[in-house]
Design a protein around this motif. Structure first.
Motif, short mmCIF file in Angstrom:
data_model
loop_
_atom_site.label_atom_id
_atom_site.label_comp_id
_atom_site.label_asym_id
_atom_site.label_seq_id
_atom_site.Cartn_x
_atom_site.Cartn_y
_atom_site.Cartn_z
N THR A 62 0.83 -1.12 -0.02
CA THR A 62 0.17 0.00 0.01
C THR A 62 0.77 1.23 0.25
O THR A 62 1.90 1.46 0.67
N LEU A 63 0.34 2.37 -0.71
CA LEU A 63 1.08 3.44 -0.86
C LEU A 63 0.21 4.78 -0.16
O LEU A 63 -0.63 4.83 -0.87
N ASN A 64 0.67 4.96 1.16
CA ASN A 64 -0.15 5.85 1.73
C ASN A 64 0.06 7.42 1.29
O ASN A 64 1.48 7.70 1.04
N PHE A 65 -0.89 8.12 1.11
CA PHE A 65 -0.66 9.46 0.94
C PHE A 65 -1.79 10.42 1.32
O PHE A 65 -2.97 9.94 1.52
N HIS A 66 -1.43 11.91 1.42
CA HIS A 66 -2.64 12.82 1.51
C HIS A 66 -3.03 13.29 0.33
O HIS A 66 -2.22 13.99 -0.33
N PRO A 67 -4.16 13.25 0.10
CA PRO A 67 -4.43 13.65 -1.44
C PRO A 67 -4.54 15.28 -1.74
O PRO A 67 -4.26 15.71 -3.02
N ASP A 68 -4.49 15.84 -0.55
CA ASP A 68 -4.65 17.49 -0.66
C ASP A 68 -3.74 18.31 -0.36
O ASP A 68 -3.52 19.50 -0.53
N ARG A 69 -2.53 17.48 -0.19
CA ARG A 69 -1.07 18.14 -0.28
C ARG A 69 -0.69 18.72 -1.51
O ARG A 69 -0.95 17.97 -2.64
N HIS A 70 0.02 19.66 -1.54
CA HIS A 70 0.61 20.41 -2.67
C HIS A 70 1.98 19.86 -3.26
O HIS A 70 2.96 19.57 -2.13
N VAL A 71 2.22 19.68 -4.60
CA VAL A 71 3.55 19.18 -4.97
C VAL A 71 4.11 20.20 -5.71
O VAL A 71 3.64 21.29 -6.03
N THR A 72 5.42 19.98 -6.23
CA THR A 72 6.02 21.14 -7.16
C THR A 72 5.40 21.44 -8.12
O THR A 72 4.74 20.15 -8.93
N GLY A 73 4.99 22.65 -8.70
CA GLY A 73 4.14 23.01 -9.64
C GLY A 73 2.95 23.39 -9.36
O GLY A 73 2.19 24.00 -9.92
N GLY A 74 2.59 23.29 -7.81
CA GLY A 74 1.21 23.92 -7.49
C GLY A 74 -0.08 22.96 -7.58
O GLY A 74 -0.88 23.24 -6.90
N LEU A 75 0.03 21.75 -8.10
CA LEU A 75 -0.79 20.73 -8.06
C LEU A 75 -1.00 20.43 -6.62
O LEU A 75 0.16 19.94 -6.00
N THR A 76 -2.28 19.59 -6.50
CA THR A 76 -2.38 18.76 -5.39
C THR A 76 -1.92 17.28 -5.57
O THR A 76 -1.65 17.20 -6.82
N VAL A 77 -1.40 16.42 -4.65
CA VAL A 77 -1.19 15.07 -5.02
C VAL A 77 -2.40 14.56 -5.99
O VAL A 77 -2.00 13.79 -6.89
N ARG A 89 0.96 6.84 8.88
CA ARG A 89 1.69 8.17 9.34
C ARG A 89 1.86 8.93 8.04
O ARG A 89 2.07 10.12 8.20
N PHE A 90 2.03 8.41 6.90
CA PHE A 90 2.32 9.29 5.51
C PHE A 90 0.99 9.43 4.94
O PHE A 90 1.33 10.05 3.88
N GLY A 91 -0.20 9.01 5.18
CA GLY A 91 -1.39 9.71 4.54
C GLY A 91 -2.71 9.04 5.13
O GLY A 91 -2.63 7.81 5.51
N SER A 92 -3.68 9.65 4.78
CA SER A 92 -4.99 9.49 5.11
C SER A 92 -5.80 8.18 4.25
O SER A 92 -6.41 7.70 4.52
N CYS A 93 -5.06 8.27 2.93
CA CYS A 93 -5.67 7.36 1.65
C CYS A 93 -4.33 6.81 1.28
O CYS A 93 -3.33 6.79 1.76
N HIS A 94 -4.66 5.49 0.56
CA HIS A 94 -3.90 4.83 0.07
C HIS A 94 -4.07 3.95 -1.23
O HIS A 94 -5.22 3.80 -1.58
N VAL A 95 -3.33 3.78 -2.13
CA VAL A 95 -3.13 2.90 -3.24
C VAL A 95 -2.89 1.57 -2.68
O VAL A 95 -1.67 1.51 -2.22
N ARG A 96 -3.88 0.55 -3.14
CA ARG A 96 -3.29 -0.64 -2.70
C ARG A 96 -3.17 -1.49 -4.18
O ARG A 96 -3.75 -1.48 -5.16
#
Length: 352
Positions: free
Chosen positions: A51-66, A137-144
């Motif tokens: 599983t890849l945990n992530f916060h979907p609403d955090r911003h990445v380089t370039g101004g987009l959210t995850v 700990r690394f995010g509220s959502c995840h890719v399985r």
């Protein structure tokens, strides 16, 4: 079809495999006499999911959210590409993550020009089938991810930034298993051990695991394409009815994968203790609950607070510097995972 791995990615996998094979006898001695050992490892290969945990609403380089970045091309990208991490922000040439990877992978990613897209993405091996993923700990959502992805993963028992001794691949897993057995924690499950966990595969979902520090880290080498490599997006319920939630559902629909929801985490500000992540967290919780959460805190409200830190840092000057507040928000999320109740139905802010 699996992705074609680059020479660097193949070399990284080979380095970890050879290192694990060289220590196999030591790992077997630590594990002890186990008559079904190879069957247990075969069960990991058959039933394990990264599983890849992530916060979907955090911003990445370039101004987009995850989430917006994932929607753009259906890929899950490494911190070297996005410039974003829910751990340390050191994924750049000469940074801590860069130096760790040079050591971990035998310099495989350091023999030519720096190519961010080649670097692995980080997740966890969710053997306990925690509904919130292997490493929330690394995010509220995840890719399985699908089981085939295991073949191009390397693993460590514990977080790689701590320089753990036990590494392996799915074909050379004995060292990781030794670390799991010796830990006595079975990935956060009380009252069981590593052998019992593996003998129970495939298990049924056990609900949220809240496993902040106890996980098998997975490093996935090669492109992670959601349509080819993922089974589902598993989402935090605080995003139901939000633009972020709708975007994630569209990403899953476009990729032809499922959408699932775990129970979520919610607290009120008075329920946030000073003793878990420090005295700065309760006053921060009060601000987040009052200004973003109608009296409570969940993944979505913490995300909106994080967005204002990016867009209006002066708003937080009384709380701390931007790096300090960023760390406090991470620690508030950890507190939610550790202590939070399941989220109730969507709150009014979820209509935005």
């Amino acid at each position: 079809m699996p992705p074609v791995l680059t020479a660097a990615q193949l070399a990284a996998l080979d380095h970890v495999r050879r290192s694990a094979d060289a220590r196999r006898a030591e790992a077997l001695a630590r594990i002890g006499e186990v008559c079904d050992l190879e069957e247990l490892i075969a069960g990991v290969r058959a039933h394990g999911r990264v599983t890849l945990n992530f916060h979907p609403d955090r911003h990445v380089t370039g101004g987009l959210t995850v989430a917006e970045s994932m929607a753009r091309d259906g890929r899950y990208r490494s911190q070297f590409e996005t410039g974003h991490s829910n751990g340390g922000l050191t994924a750049f040439p000469g940074g801590d993550r860069d130096r760790w990877e040079e050591r971990i992978f035998g310099g495989a990613y350091h023999r030519g020009a720096f190519t961010p897209a080649e670097r692995p993405v980080y997740g966890g091996l969710n053997l306990a089938d925690h509904a919130d993923g292997a490493s929330p700990r690394f995010g509220s959502c995840h890719v399985r991810l699908r089981p085939a992805v295991l073949e191009r993963c390397t693993f460590s028992f514990g977080d790689s930034h701590l320089d753990p001794p036990d590494w392996g691949t799915i074909g050379s897993f004995h060292g990781v298993l030794a670390g799991l057995v010796e830990s006595g924690t079975a990935l956060g499950l009380a009252g069981t051990d590593g052998f019992a966990l593996l003998r129970g595969l495939p298990g049924t979902s056990r609900g949220v695991g809240r496993s902040l520090d106890d996980y098998i880290e997975a490093q996935v080498h090669g492109v992670v394409d959601l349509a080819a490599d993922a089974e589902a997006l598993v989402l935090d319920p605080s995003f139901r009815g939000t633009g972020t939630g709708e975007l994630l559902a569209a990403i899953a629909r476009d990729a032809g994968i499922g959408v699932e929801w775990h129970a979520g985490f919610q607290l009120t500000a008075p329920e946030v203790p000073a003793g878990f992540r420090g005295s700065a967290i309760p006053p921060l919780a009060a601000i987040v609950a009052a200004e973003f959460g109608a009296g409570f805190i969940d993944a979505e409200t913490v995300g909106r607070a994080a967005a204002t830190l990016r867009d209006d840092p002066a708003r937080w000057t009384r709380t701390g510097t931007p790096p300090e507040v960023r760390q406090y928000l991470k620690q508030l999320w950890h507190t939610l995972v550790h202590l939070g109740r399941p989220s109730p139905p969507p709150h009014p802010q979820n209509s935005r």
